[in-house]
Design an enzyme around this catalytic site. Structure first.
Site, PDB file in Angstrom:
ATOM      1  N   MET A 122       0.826  -0.958   0.081  1.00 18.35           N
ATOM      2  CA  MET A 122       0.139   0.057   0.411  1.00 18.35           C
ATOM      3  C   MET A 122       1.138   1.160  -0.110  1.00 18.35           C
ATOM      4  SD  MET A 122      -3.692  -1.466   2.239  1.00 18.35           S
ATOM      5  CE  MET A 122      -2.238  -2.544   3.170  1.00 18.35           C
ATOM      6  N   CYS A 123       1.102   1.625   1.364  1.00 22.09           N
ATOM      7  CA  CYS A 123       1.923   2.803   1.428  1.00 22.09           C
ATOM      8  C   CYS A 123       3.555   2.847   0.907  1.00 22.09           C
ATOM      9  CB  CYS A 123       1.823   4.079   2.659  1.00 22.09           C
ATOM     10  SG  CYS A 123       0.478   3.920   3.484  1.00 22.09           S
TER      11      CYS A 123
END
Length: 194
Positions: A122-123
């Site tokens: 994700m990030c």
């Protein structure tokens, strides 16, 4: 993509969402202690070399374990503002989206970044991808990012171990990113020193 040792040092370290909720207690990523050790080592070496260190801090929605101003939202590593370190809060996976990260890197004259932290797919991946798109050289130390297991979906697929998810997330960045075998392989320099 075969992990390798970066040929050149990087002049910035982006520490993505190493927040209390993700590295301590029941919500911690698997092998959180190892991740914290690797990210702490990267931060210490970046500081000694005069590289820019930027801490990203995710603002989760109300009720989330990383909801702003809750214990889980707090950064795990100490920030050295006297050394010019920044904390950039972010509402999205991508650390560049609607934040000053791009300006902070450009103002410092950064050309190459190492990206570490959570969550890999994700990030960490979103921030590394945008850094690549903006023309930065990007190094992702394989043992300095982590995530949770991907849960099983009945009738679709079995659970996927966190280590596999992390490996695929780094691999999906393609050949433009440099994925190292170990955080210890990453070297640092001050922006403009090369």
């Amino acid at each position: 993509m075969t992990p390798h040792t970066p040929a050149q040092p990087v002049d910035a370290l982006i520490v993505v969402d190493v927040q209390t909720a993700f590295v301590t207690g029941p919500g911690a990523v698997p092998a959180a202690d190892r991740l914290v050790g690797r990210t702490a080592d990267l931060i210490a070496r970046a500081r000694r070399a005069g590289a820019l260190v930027v801490h990203l801090q995710n603002d989760g929605p109300p009720g989330a374990e990383d909801e702003p101003h809750t214990p889980g939202w707090e950064l795990h590593h100490r920030v050295e503002r006297r050394l010019g370190e920044s904390v950039i809060r972010k509402p999205y996976d991508d650390g560049f989206r609607e934040t000053p990260l791009g300006t902070v890197l450009a103002d410092a004259g950064v050309r190459a970044v190492a990206v570490c932290g959570v969550m890999s797919e994700m990030c960490v991946q979103a921030t590394a991808r945008t850094a690549l798109d903006r023309g930065y050289r990007v190094v992702v130390p394989h043992d300095a990012h982590a995530t949770q297991d991907c849960p099983a979906v009945p009738g679709v697929h079995a659970a996927v171990p966190a280590a596999t998810v992390s490996r695929v997330a780094a691999y999906a960045l393609g050949s433009d990113a440099e994925v190292t075998t170990a955080a210890a392989d990453v070297t640092f320099t001050a922006p403009g020193a090369r």
